[in-house]
Design an enzyme around this catalytic site. Structure first.
Site, PDB file in Angstrom:
ATOM      1  N   GLU A 257      -5.989  -9.156   1.337  1.00 53.54           N
ATOM      2  CA  GLU A 257      -6.772  -8.625   0.217  1.00 53.54           C
ATOM      3  C   GLU A 257      -7.617  -7.425   0.647  1.00 53.54           C
ATOM      4  O   GLU A 257      -7.874  -6.524  -0.164  1.00 53.54           O
ATOM      5  CB  GLU A 257      -7.660  -9.721  -0.377  1.00 53.54           C
ATOM      6  CG  GLU A 257      -6.904 -10.924  -0.930  1.00 53.54           C
ATOM      7  CD  GLU A 257      -5.826 -10.560  -1.941  1.00 53.54           C
ATOM      8  OE1 GLU A 257      -5.943  -9.505  -2.595  1.00 53.54           O
ATOM      9  OE2 GLU A 257      -4.853 -11.329  -2.072  1.00 53.54           O
ATOM     10  N   HIS A 260      -5.574  -4.368   0.096  1.00 46.10           N
ATOM     11  CA  HIS A 260      -5.674  -3.911  -1.288  1.00 46.10           C
ATOM     12  C   HIS A 260      -7.001  -3.194  -1.526  1.00 46.10           C
ATOM     13  O   HIS A 260      -7.049  -2.117  -2.121  1.00 46.10           O
ATOM     14  CB  HIS A 260      -5.584  -5.102  -2.240  1.00 46.10           C
ATOM     15  CG  HIS A 260      -4.225  -5.665  -2.430  1.00 46.10           C
ATOM     16  ND1 HIS A 260      -3.163  -4.913  -2.858  1.00 46.10           N
ATOM     17  CD2 HIS A 260      -3.750  -6.942  -2.277  1.00 46.10           C
ATOM     18  CE1 HIS A 260      -2.078  -5.690  -2.963  1.00 46.10           C
ATOM     19  NE2 HIS A 260      -2.416  -6.912  -2.610  1.00 46.10           N
TER      20      HIS A 260
END
Length: 491
Positions: A257, A260
């Site tokens: 994550e 991202h």
């Protein structure tokens, strides 16, 4: 005031409202009281109605027509490309359908979480049927006589088609299946063991996030049932989850994550609250999360540093050397969960979901038959039975929130990441010496300069091709996986 000025000012407000909608979604998955689900559904429907009205405002068409007579810069031309595409797509979708999709998927997400906790697919099936029906309607409206699934997939990877992905998967599957068979014939290395408290995992995961360049002054880390990243620009949040018996679940979800989030945080600040101020596609987004997680985070060099850091926090972790730790991080074993899958088997999970969701959207697979279809296909592909729904068709949040056409971008991101990793190592030949010291900056800076800062300026395959010096193909990823696991398992 020119048409461009008026259009871009209007678009900036639309982008800001979309960020607010995203924040509502983040809150729903992290902090919202369980009893607020129905009200949140109405709130999401209301804001989607506003967004849809803005995205289809007739003034946009007039501004675009006038702007065509001007001579825009490269950046302005890219913005116009995105606005035109959004306007044309949104105009095909009825306003009441857009609002109902937002309402139903908001409610469905909570019902999915409850069904997953109870391993009860039957209780979730009715709302999933509604989600599928609404997405079918939307896809048909967007396709305008073309392929419904391709139209939905275009939301996540503009320009890609199911046919292209079928060809890519046909190239990848034989080599992956053959290698997996050889690897599973070998003894599996030992995993880690010990005491991994929730508090210690969250403290360590924050350290990992900082190590990979995540700016916590513009972000935060929370817990959710399914890890995700949300937001762009100056407010980019991530979530993770903990398991007392499996710290890698937390750590590598976080690194993923962070990939991202760093993409969003590192886009040129001048693009904030414009169509260029977010990742250009989910395939490119996944290329960042996967290269952070795998080619960097699971490399022998970085895991050597991570081994020492984990011992300092957790004490005895059940493996007695950096090499044993590297093998534990990358061990291939029989399992069920996509997000916990090793690099060798991960894409096989995606291929299965790709086929199942295409069948759902085409109507060939009724939702009531999904659990059985999943279990049958999993047995065919992986060779063992799924014992419960939370390890099967209820493990992912995506279908509950209507993300049909999304799953394939994970594998496309892996392919892009394979190409990027090859180019990165060519440009930074001493990368491993930095990673061994816990310094990811040479890698993350290269990705920032070559991919992340561009945001939506270029088309997806264009930005990857520019970074790599050639059009992306599956070859570099497959070669990397074969080399890595042949070495690990002494094939």
């Amino acid at each position: 005031m020119t048409a461009l000025t008026d259009l871009f000012a209007f678009q900036k407000e639309t982008e800001a409202l979309a960020q607010i909608a995203g924040r509502l979604g983040w809150d729903q998955e992290t902090m919202m009281p369980r009893g607020a689900a129905a009200q949140r559904g109405e709130e999401m429907a209301a804001i989607e109605s506003i967004l849809h009205a803005r995205r289809t405002d007739p003034r946009i068409g007039a501004w675009l027509a006038e702007a065509g007579e001007e001579s825009p810069s490269q950046v302005d031309a890219a913005q116009l490309r995105h606005i035109t595409r959004s306007y044309e797509r949104a105009s095909r979708v009825p306003a009441d359908l857009a609002s109902e999709l937002a309402r139903v998927t908001s409610v469905a997400q909570g019902q999915w979480a409850e069904a997953r906790a109870k391993d009860d697919f039957a209780s979730f099936a009715p709302v999933l049927e509604r989600v599928v029906a609404l997405r079918q309607q939307e896809g048909q409206a967007l396709a305008d006589g073309g392929d419904t699934y391709d139209a939905l997939m275009d939301d996540y990877e503009p320009g890609a088609t199911a046919g292209q992905l079928e060809s890519m998967f046909a190239e990848m599957r034989p080599r992956l299946v053959e290698l997996r068979g050889k690897v599973l014939d070998k003894p599996a290395p030992a995993g880690v063991s010990g005491t991994f408290s929730d508090a210690d995992q969250m403290a360590f995961t924050a350290k990992l996030a900082l190590t990979f360049g995540y700016d916590l002054s513009r972000g935060r880390i929370d817990k959710a049932v399914h890890p995700f990243s949300s937001g762009s620009g100056s407010d980019v949040r991530i979530t993770t989850r903990t398991n007392p018996d499996d710290p890698f679940n937390c750590f590598y979800s976080t690194i993923h994550e962070v990939g991202h989030a760093c993409y969003e945080q590192n886009i040129d600040a001048g693009y904030a609250l414009t169509p260029l101020g977010a990742g250009v596609s989910m395939g490119v987004h996944e290329s960042q999360s996967r290269i952070y997680e795998n080619q960097i985070g699971r490399s022998r060099a970085f895991t050597g540093w991570m081994y020492d850091e984990m011992k300092a926090v957790f004490g005895d972790i059940g493996v007695d050397s950096a090499d044993a730790f590297y093998a534990a991080v990358n061990r291939v074993q029989k399992d069920f969960i996509r997000t916990e899958a090793d690099e060798l088997q991960y894409n096989l999970h995606i291929m299965m979901r790709f086929d199942l969701e295409r069948a759902l959207i085409s109507g060939d697979l009724p939702v009531t038959d999904l659990e059985q279809a999943w279990n049958t296909r999993f047995k065919q592909d992986f060779g063992y039975d799924v014992p419960k729904a939370s390890l099967g068709c209820l493990q992912d949040v995506h279908w509950s929130v209507g993300l049909f056409g999304y799953f394939a971008t994970y594998s496309l991101g892996n392919v892009y990441a394979g190409c990027l990793a090859q180019a990165l190592r060519a440009d930074v030949p001493d990368l491993d010496s930095h990673l061994a010291a816990g310094n990811t900056a040479p890698a993350t800076q290269w990705l920032r300069d070559n991919v992340q800062r561009h945001g939506g300026l270029y088309a997806p395959r264009e930005v990857i091709g520019m970074a790599c010096g050639a059009a992306p193909t599956a070859g570099p990823l497959l070669d990397y996986i074969e080399e890595k696991f042949s070495d690990l398992y002494q094939l």
